[in-house]
Enzyme design. Structure first.
Site, PDB file in Angstrom:
ATOM      1  N   GLU A  42       0.819  -1.219   0.000  1.00 32.90           N
ATOM      2  CA  GLU A  42       0.000   0.000   0.000  1.00 32.90           C
ATOM      3  C   GLU A  42       0.855   1.273   0.000  1.00 32.90           C
ATOM      4  OE1 GLU A  42      -2.800  -0.121   3.248  1.00 32.90           O
ATOM      5  OE2 GLU A  42      -3.822  -1.886   2.457  1.00 32.90           O
ATOM      6  N   GLU A  56      -4.982  -8.831   1.033  1.00 34.32           N
ATOM      7  CA  GLU A  56      -5.578  -8.532   2.345  1.00 34.32           C
ATOM      8  C   GLU A  56      -7.068  -8.319   2.147  1.00 34.32           C
ATOM      9  OE1 GLU A  56      -4.058  -5.232   4.722  1.00 34.32           O
ATOM     10  OE2 GLU A  56      -1.999  -5.740   4.178  1.00 34.32           O
TER      11      GLU A  56
HETATM   12  C1  GAL Z   1      -4.166  -2.248   5.796  1.00 31.79           C
HETATM   13  C2  GAL Z   1      -2.711  -2.456   6.180  1.00 31.79           C
HETATM   14  C3  GAL Z   1      -2.511  -3.470   7.265  1.00 31.79           C
HETATM   15  C4  GAL Z   1      -3.608  -3.504   8.306  1.00 31.79           C
HETATM   16  C5  GAL Z   1      -4.976  -3.408   7.660  1.00 31.79           C
HETATM   17  C6  GAL Z   1      -6.140  -3.431   8.621  1.00 31.79           C
HETATM   18  O1  GAL Z   1      -4.327  -1.004   5.231  1.00 31.79           O
HETATM   19  O2  GAL Z   1      -1.944  -2.886   5.070  1.00 31.79           O
HETATM   20  O3  GAL Z   1      -1.239  -3.268   7.787  1.00 31.79           O
HETATM   21  O4  GAL Z   1      -3.406  -2.568   9.304  1.00 31.79           O
HETATM   22  O5  GAL Z   1      -5.052  -2.276   6.859  1.00 31.79           O
HETATM   23  O6  GAL Z   1      -6.360  -2.224   9.259  1.00 31.79           O
END
Ligand code: GAL
Length: 459
Positions: free
Chosen positions: A165, A363
């Site tokens: 990200e 994710e």
């Molecule tokens: C994403 C990030 C993660 C984690 C996730 C949930 O943006 O890559 O590190 O924190 O959000 O909040």
């Protein structure tokens, strides 16, 4: 089985170094920008819980990996901490390298494919002091760090991610004041974004030129922008939001160039950074082998309701307002809309407009507050998380059926971990972490995920 996935589909989880290892004084690790941010502004962090209070993966990795093995996950993405592997930013700490090697080996022995991210938000503070992503020196140092990682672990790792990200530290650090250095200045944001892209491109080019084995890619948080209505002003608002927040990294990463419309817009407002033709060539040359997509929620926008004050600092928000769609389904803990169709839309866009690049969902997950309220007989009965993952997987399955090259799904996260500013407020894990004794207990979702993996699909 109604929704079957291919036999080699990645079912796994994602985490990151800072969120699992934390600062952890062991060894020679120097502070990252997060350790520094906590030192100077602990009040910015939920319950003043900083990156020292993580769950101790650096020490407990064997036990945690054993739990992953029991759950049956076949792949796991985590990151290396630059400030730990190379405490002064330039020279390897042999002991840290040996430990990372052991972690990776331990994953492989458990039949879990390691996917290694080089940078997940945690720039070494020493690099921040050199100017962070505004500095050309830091780009050089990052490339050297990347090369060191490829040399050290290339015999074990066949899937690398340069940045997780990359837009988030740009937005957080230079536009919206939630990452160190807590600035609001578009010119710096644009420079940091360009330099991050260049650092990524140089690492990718080096990886390919030196013919390291395996694949390299980037993880982008793609947040589709949906307009309030079909009215041209709303549609334009969504288009601009998409240029700033998705295409700014997606286009250079996949097509090697910045979108014409974004360039024209920034030029018009006198915000276009001056960059060299050589650097543009480096970016043009760098092609990723795969893409990771982090998806949590959509972005809904409408045309601005108020006039812009042209004397105020230039911001992406000059072109749109957020839109609260009536009837949207919310995860109230996080203030995020739940919209599984978004994941389908992203995969379909990548198929139709970006050459159907191999992609995995790197994710996806649900952060929920006060999960102890769902504890029954010692277990968090997180039916909402099961439902969330199930719905998103069905949308992924549909996209694959229509031809998407999506090869995996990683849920955020395996065990509840520390979040950047929210500490342990929202829990994302398939395993619950008891903060009193650091005990890990499977939630209902862990068992559900294990069954899903075993069956390679859902009913
Ligand atoms: C994403 C990030 C993660 C984690 C996730 C949930 O943006 O890559 O590190 O924190 O959000 O909040």
């Amino acid at each position: 089985m109604r929704y079957r996935f291919t036999d080699n589909f990645w079912f796994g989880c994602a985490e990151s170094a800072t969120q699992t290892e934390g600062f952890c004084a062991a060894g020679g690790k120097t502070p990252s920008n997060w350790d520094h941010a906590f030192k100077i502004s602990p009040h910015r962090f939920f319950n003043q819980t900083g990156p020292e209070e993580t769950r101790g993966f650096w020490q407990n990795y064997r036990e945690d990996i054993q739990l992953m093995r029991e759950t049956g996950i076949n792949s796991y993405r985590t990151s290396l901490s630059w400030a730990r592997l190379m405490p002064d930013g330039y020279h390897l700490d042999e002991a840290a390298a040996a430990r990372y090697r052991d972690i990776i080996l331990c994953l492989k022995e458990a039949g879990i494919e390691p996917i290694i991210t080089l940078m997940h938000f945690d720039l070494p503070f020493l690099m921040q002091q050199k100017g962070g992503w505004l500095s050309a020196q830091v780009i050089d140092a990052f490339v050297r760090y990347a090369e060191t990682c490829f040399d050290q672990f290339g015999d074990l790792v066949s899937h690398w991610i340069t940045f997780n990200e990359p837009i988030v530290p740009v937005e957080g650090g230079y536009l919206y004041d939630f990452h160190y250095p807590f600035k609001r200045d578009f010119a710096s944001a644009a420079r940091a974004a360009f330099n991050t892209q260049l650092a990524h491109a140089r690492a990718v080019n080096l990886f390919h030129e030196r013919r390291y084995a395996g694949k390299i890619g980037i993880v982008l948080n793609l947040t589709p922008s949906y307009p309030r209505s079909e009215h041209p002003a709303d549609v334009y608002a969504a288009e601009v939001a998409d240029l700033f927040f998705n295409k700014s990294f997606l286009e250079p990463s996949l097509n090697g160039r910045y979108p014409e419309k974004l360039i024209a817009l920034l030029k018009h407002y006198d915000q276009l950074p001056v960059v060299s033709e050589d650097d543009l060539q480096i970016i043009a040359h760098a092609r990723v082998d795969m893409l990771g997509v982090n998806y949590y929620h959509p972005r809904r926008v409408q045309a601005r309701q108020t006039a812009i004050n042209p004397a105020s600092p230039f911001m992406p928000d000059w072109f749109f307002d957020a839109y609260e769609m009536p009837g949207r389904i919310m995860n109230t803990s996080r203030g995020w809309e739940i919209y599984p169709q978004g994941i389908y839309d992203i995969l379909t866009d990548l198929r139709l407009n970006y050459g159907n690049i191999p992609v995995f969902i790197s994710e996806n997950g649900m952060g929920v507050e006060n999960e102890e309220r769902w504890i029954e007989a010692g277990q968090v009965n997180d039916a909402y998380r099961i439902d969330f993952i199930r719905q998103h997987l069905i949308a992924v399955h549909q996209a694959i059926n229509e031809g998407s090259h999506c090869f995996g799904y990683h849920c955020w996260t395996f065990i509840d971990n520390w979040s950047w500013l929210n500490g342990y407020k929202n829990r994302y894990g398939l395993y619950r972490l008891d903060l009193k004794n650091m005990q890990r207990t499977p939630k209902a979702s862990a068992q559900w995920y294990a069954a899903l993996i075993k069956n390679n699909g859902l009913n």
